[in-house]
Scaffold this motif. Structure first.
Motif, PDB file in Angstrom:
ATOM      1  N   ILE B  57      -9.306   4.316  -4.276  1.00 59.79           N
ATOM      2  CA  ILE B  57      -8.166   3.525  -3.916  1.00 59.79           C
ATOM      3  C   ILE B  57      -6.852   4.103  -3.646  1.00 59.79           C
ATOM      4  O   ILE B  57      -6.330   4.747  -4.837  1.00 59.79           O
ATOM      5  N   GLY B  58      -6.174   4.332  -2.437  1.00 61.40           N
ATOM      6  CA  GLY B  58      -4.593   4.705  -2.541  1.00 61.40           C
ATOM      7  C   GLY B  58      -4.783   6.261  -2.124  1.00 61.40           C
ATOM      8  O   GLY B  58      -3.698   6.657  -2.042  1.00 61.40           O
ATOM      9  N   THR B  71      -6.723   5.628   4.115  1.00 62.11           N
ATOM     10  CA  THR B  71      -6.335   5.351   2.930  1.00 62.11           C
ATOM     11  C   THR B  71      -6.679   3.841   2.465  1.00 62.11           C
ATOM     12  O   THR B  71      -6.287   3.129   3.058  1.00 62.11           O
ATOM     13  N   PHE B  72      -7.686   3.981   1.707  1.00 63.25           N
ATOM     14  CA  PHE B  72      -8.222   2.532   1.405  1.00 63.25           C
ATOM     15  C   PHE B  72      -7.503   1.590   0.209  1.00 63.25           C
ATOM     16  O   PHE B  72      -7.200   2.262  -0.742  1.00 63.25           O
ATOM     17  N   SER B  73      -7.299   0.647   0.448  1.00 65.20           N
ATOM     18  CA  SER B  73      -6.473  -0.322  -0.445  1.00 65.20           C
ATOM     19  C   SER B  73      -7.544  -1.366  -0.968  1.00 65.20           C
ATOM     20  O   SER B  73      -7.199  -1.740  -2.061  1.00 65.20           O
ATOM     21  N   LYS B  74      -8.682  -1.470  -0.446  1.00 59.76           N
ATOM     22  CA  LYS B  74      -9.887  -2.144  -0.770  1.00 59.76           C
ATOM     23  C   LYS B  74     -11.269  -1.653  -0.418  1.00 59.76           C
ATOM     24  O   LYS B  74     -11.331  -1.374   0.618  1.00 59.76           O
ATOM     25  N   PHE B  75     -12.224  -1.448  -1.320  1.00 55.68           N
ATOM     26  CA  PHE B  75     -13.451  -1.005  -0.775  1.00 55.68           C
ATOM     27  C   PHE B  75     -14.561  -2.144  -1.757  1.00 55.68           C
ATOM     28  O   PHE B  75     -14.450  -1.495  -2.954  1.00 55.68           O
ATOM     29  N   LYS B  76     -15.090  -2.661  -1.223  1.00 56.64           N
ATOM     30  CA  LYS B  76     -15.918  -3.602  -1.954  1.00 56.64           C
ATOM     31  C   LYS B  76     -17.400  -4.038  -1.117  1.00 56.64           C
ATOM     32  O   LYS B  76     -17.227  -3.919  -0.213  1.00 56.64           O
ATOM     33  N   TYR B  77     -18.406  -3.753  -1.963  1.00 53.94           N
ATOM     34  CA  TYR B  77     -19.762  -4.150  -1.354  1.00 53.94           C
ATOM     35  C   TYR B  77     -20.666  -4.573  -2.115  1.00 53.94           C
ATOM     36  O   TYR B  77     -20.631  -4.629  -3.404  1.00 53.94           O
ATOM     37  N   PHE B  78     -21.632  -5.468  -1.936  1.00 57.87           N
ATOM     38  CA  PHE B  78     -22.874  -5.988  -2.481  1.00 57.87           C
ATOM     39  C   PHE B  78     -23.935  -5.163  -2.708  1.00 57.87           C
ATOM     40  O   PHE B  78     -24.639  -4.372  -1.681  1.00 57.87           O
ATOM     41  N   ASP B 102     -17.028  -2.356  -6.921  1.00 57.09           N
ATOM     42  CA  ASP B 102     -15.497  -2.435  -6.254  1.00 57.09           C
ATOM     43  C   ASP B 102     -14.731  -1.125  -6.599  1.00 57.09           C
ATOM     44  O   ASP B 102     -14.663  -1.112  -7.914  1.00 57.09           O
ATOM     45  N   LEU B 103     -14.287  -0.475  -5.814  1.00 59.29           N
ATOM     46  CA  LEU B 103     -13.860   0.788  -6.055  1.00 59.29           C
ATOM     47  C   LEU B 103     -12.441   0.701  -6.783  1.00 59.29           C
ATOM     48  O   LEU B 103     -11.877   1.562  -7.681  1.00 59.29           O
ATOM     49  N   ALA B 104     -11.674  -0.523  -6.902  1.00 57.63           N
ATOM     50  CA  ALA B 104     -10.702  -0.847  -7.713  1.00 57.63           C
ATOM     51  C   ALA B 104     -10.931  -1.280  -9.090  1.00 57.63           C
ATOM     52  O   ALA B 104     -10.312  -1.355  -9.981  1.00 57.63           O
ATOM     53  N   THR B 105     -12.268  -1.449  -9.405  1.00 53.76           N
ATOM     54  CA  THR B 105     -12.653  -1.883 -10.786  1.00 53.76           C
ATOM     55  C   THR B 105     -13.641  -0.731 -11.571  1.00 53.76           C
ATOM     56  O   THR B 105     -14.921  -0.985 -10.985  1.00 53.76           O
ATOM     57  N   LYS B 162     -16.545  -4.881   2.232  1.00 51.88           N
ATOM     58  CA  LYS B 162     -14.939  -5.301   2.647  1.00 51.88           C
ATOM     59  C   LYS B 162     -14.336  -4.053   2.491  1.00 51.88           C
ATOM     60  O   LYS B 162     -14.276  -3.293   1.299  1.00 51.88           O
ATOM     61  N   ALA B 163     -13.803  -3.512   3.798  1.00 56.40           N
ATOM     62  CA  ALA B 163     -13.002  -2.134   3.660  1.00 56.40           C
ATOM     63  C   ALA B 163     -11.754  -2.317   4.372  1.00 56.40           C
ATOM     64  O   ALA B 163     -11.638  -2.800   5.361  1.00 56.40           O
ATOM     65  N   GLU B 164     -10.478  -2.194   3.386  1.00 57.01           N
ATOM     66  CA  GLU B 164      -9.201  -2.441   4.020  1.00 57.01           C
ATOM     67  C   GLU B 164      -8.248  -1.267   3.625  1.00 57.01           C
ATOM     68  O   GLU B 164      -8.486  -0.714   2.656  1.00 57.01           O
ATOM     69  N   GLY B 165      -7.314  -1.134   4.398  1.00 57.63           N
ATOM     70  CA  GLY B 165      -6.179  -0.007   4.160  1.00 57.63           C
ATOM     71  C   GLY B 165      -5.487   0.297   5.475  1.00 57.63           C
ATOM     72  O   GLY B 165      -5.418  -0.293   6.226  1.00 57.63           O
ATOM     73  N   THR B 166      -5.103   1.670   5.399  1.00 60.41           N
ATOM     74  CA  THR B 166      -4.135   2.037   6.484  1.00 60.41           C
ATOM     75  C   THR B 166      -4.710   3.368   7.024  1.00 60.41           C
ATOM     76  O   THR B 166      -5.345   4.071   6.451  1.00 60.41           O
ATOM     77  N   TYR B 167      -4.282   3.827   8.285  1.00 65.57           N
ATOM     78  CA  TYR B 167      -4.790   4.914   8.963  1.00 65.57           C
ATOM     79  C   TYR B 167      -3.624   5.497   9.590  1.00 65.57           C
ATOM     80  O   TYR B 167      -2.432   4.786   9.860  1.00 65.57           O
ATOM     81  N   LYS B 168      -3.542   6.734   9.902  1.00 67.29           N
ATOM     82  CA  LYS B 168      -2.372   7.296  10.577  1.00 67.29           C
ATOM     83  C   LYS B 168      -2.746   7.422  12.041  1.00 67.29           C
ATOM     84  O   LYS B 168      -3.740   7.797  12.647  1.00 67.29           O
ATOM     85  N   ASP B 169      -1.859   6.732  12.773  1.00 67.77           N
ATOM     86  CA  ASP B 169      -1.641   7.076  14.255  1.00 67.77           C
ATOM     87  C   ASP B 169      -0.484   7.484  14.709  1.00 67.77           C
ATOM     88  O   ASP B 169       0.500   6.621  14.737  1.00 67.77           O
TER      89      ASP B 169
END
Lengths: 342, 268
Positions: B57-58, B71-78, B102-105, B162-169
């Motif tokens: 994360i980050g 850059t992932f701020s969240k990455f979770k799956y079952f 959960d990549l953050a945990t 769930k995958a959330e974050g930012t990318y460079k454009d």
């Protein structure tokens, strides 16, 4: 030897204690689902959520309690009022927390145990998870499930009530949803004049009978007796350029554009305004629209292609019949009313 | 008459035979005989063609095929319905088997299974996502609780990933959000998988000990078939886009890729 006897006695004591716990208040309840004779078996069978009086009462407390909203300003009952057949107080769109309005008319709540899907677009597939939408929508109660669980666990009244109903020390979202489902699935309306007539206990007036015959010919295909819905989704021709695509939002199928769930017509006299966005204010407007106000579009229901072409007199007869679906024992049932917290 | 009697006897013998066969298959060693041990499956998330980048994360990572800097701020799956298969063909099945990775945990990156009968295990069977039954059965608890933010309330069903974050454009940071789900019909992305333990990664469970399985997970395979985030930066419902990311063309996406999305690297 004496030690063994003491141990034996102690074991007996433990066993008897355990037994007493098993027959605690929950199983003593003789509280049952009141299956109306004229209805089929309900879709919801309480399989993982056994119905009890304590569970139902807890659901009732929760339904009327603004603790479920973000700022404790509104409850489920704010937009689902018993006097209005558990629809909103005769307003087209409902006001949530922060005075935000939704985009669809709050549906009347009754006979939900027979429903296979929920919401105007049928996006929700189970009665237990339906409350997640209004509880967490920013246009409605605006909460998060995680925060609701925290709030309820801090509340001594609910700690006690959940323990009585489900035997749990800690409240979780599943038990909250189970309690609400016990209340909402018990909102059964099956005692209107229509039901009395069908049971042979009374009879329709001539005009009601005329309306009933017209209803069977023109409306019952979708508003199927005795629940007065066939649970299908249909485009009833309100518009041809859709502001709300309805069921297509869920299925992503253009063939579902502008389709909404066929609502029950039980207690329809109390649930105005009508249609998915509450745009028609009375039954006269609805019948006029269905007769000759239909807008054509590719997904328009075939049964409405040319409108129902009803004369004013025929429309009036249907309206008079629809009022025989008013169930005063439902809107006046003290079991469903706002509870008094002792 | 005689033939009837004979055939009854034959059927009876056959049933007996079947019953005993079946019994033999399902017999699991009792704990008292061999004892029980534990397995810890440790997931390390990687990026890149050769898993050369660490996904955290980050921290920005670069997609080897699409060139996107993510850059992932969240990455979770079952991960669900875990079963371990023994060399003798018997299974140990985890009950109420639903896990959110959960990549953050950090704790969630170790899947711990205890009370497995000691012995040699040849594979772990598991599912990426949540089976259709639990998607249609009302309010759930544990990993499946609505409080975990992995559920679509307006269109009932679990968000499997769930995958959330930012990318460079063009030097600007833009947001991406991929919520992948779908459990029925053409939209189904729930994927059953098998992790094989053999050779250098043979798995033996020993009484009162924990065996550790090291697995490298490569979420970069979400973009094996899906276009660059510059083209597609948001998925919020089941459908074609979710399938393209999860399953991919030819089953080479993240959920389904048989070789590279979940690789057993070590067993200790």
């Amino acid at each position: 030897m004496r030690k063994i006897l003491i141990l034996f006695a102690f074991t007996l004591f433990l066993v008897s204690c355990k037994k007493e716990v098993v027959i605690s208040p929950i199983t003593k309840d003789a509280f049952r689902f009141n299956q109306p004779e004229q209805f089929s078996s309900p879709h919801y069978n309480f399989e993982n959520n056994p119905l009890t009086e304590k569970g139902f009462e807890l659901g009732r407390y929760l339904f009327y309690d603004p603790i479920l909203s973000l700022d404790s300003s509104i409850s489920c009952s704010s937009c689902h009022a018993q006097a209005h057949g558990f629809a909103d107080h005769n307003i087209p769109l409902s006001k949530g927390v922060d005075k935000k309005f939704g985009t669809r008319n709050a549906p009347a709540l009754m006979n939900l145990a027979w429903s296979t899907s929920f919401m105007w677009d049928g996006g929700v597939n189970h009665i237990e998870v339906q409350p997640l939408v209004p509880l967490t929508s920013e246009h409605e109660l605006g909460e998060t499930m995680a925060n609701l669980v925290i709030k309820l666990n801090k509340n001594s009244f609910y700690k006690k009530k959940f323990k009585e109903a489900f035997g749990v020390e800690t409240i979780n979202d599943q038990k909250l949803l189970h309690a609400l489902a016990q209340f909402t699935s018990m909102l059964i309306s099956s005692n209107a004049k229509y039901d009395q007539v069908m049971a042979g206990k009374t009879s329709f007036t001539n005009q009601e009978q005329q309306g009933y015959e017209l209803f069977k010919a023109k409306c019952a295909n979708c508003h199927t007796e005795p629940l007065f819905t066939d649970y299908s989704y249909r485009n009833t021709g309100l518009e041809s350029n859709f502001k709300d695509i309805g069921r297509e939002k869920v299925t992503q199928d253009p063939a579902d554009r502008g389709k909404f769930k066929v609502p029950t017509l039980r207690n329809v006299e109390f649930t105005y305004p009508y249609m998915h966005d509450g745009r028609l204010f009375n039954l006269e407007q609805v019948l006029t629209f269905k007769s000759n106000g239909i807008q054509d579009s590719p997904t328009l229901d075939t049964s409405l292609k040319n409108g129902l072409n009803l004369s004013k007199e025929e429309q009036q007869a249907i309206i008079v019949f629809l009022k025989t679906l008013s169930d005063y024992t439902f809107i006046g049932n003290p079991m469903y009313a706002e509870p008094v917290i002792q | 008459m005689k033939t009837i009697k004979l055939s009854i006897a034959a059927v009876a013998a056959l049933i007996l035979g079947l019953t005993s066969c079946k019994k033999e298959e399902t017999v699991t060693p009792t704990p008292s005989a061999v004892g029980n041990g534990s397995v810890s499956v440790e997931l390390s998330h990687k990026f890149g063609m050769m898993n050369e980048q660490t996904l955290a994360i980050g921290s920005p990572v670069v997609h080897p095929m699409k060139g996107d800097t993510l850059t992932f701020s969240k990455f979770k799956y079952f991960i669900s319905n875990v079963k371990f298969k023994k060399a003798d063909g018997t299974y140990w099945t985890e009950s109420e088997s639903y896990h959110i990775v959960d990549l953050a945990t950090p704790g969630s990156l170790k899947l711990n299974f205890s009370d497995l009968p000691a012995g040699t295990y040849t594979q772990m069977e598991y599912t990426i996502g949540v089976d259709s039954a639990r998607n249609v059965s009302g309010a759930q608890t544990g990993a499946l609780s609505s409080t975990n933010d992995m559920y679509w309330d307006w269109n009932s069903g679990y968000i499997m990933l769930k995958a959330e974050g930012t990318y460079k454009d063009n030097k600007a940071d833009k947001m991406f959000a991929f919520h992948l789900g779908g459990f029925s019909g053409a939209d189904n992305i729930v994927t059953k998988r098998t992790m094989v333990f053999e050779g250098a990664t043979a798995l033996t469970v020993t009484k009162d000990q924990t065996s550790t399985v090291g697995v490298e997970v490569n979420p970069g395979l979400l973009w094996h078939s899906a276009p660059s985030v510059k083209t597609l930066n948001m998925v919020h419902m089941p459908g074609a886009a979710a399938k393209l990311m999860a399953l991919g063309d030819g089953g080479l996406g993240f959920f389904a890729n048989p070789m590279y999305s979940f690789q057993v690297k070590s067993v200790k």
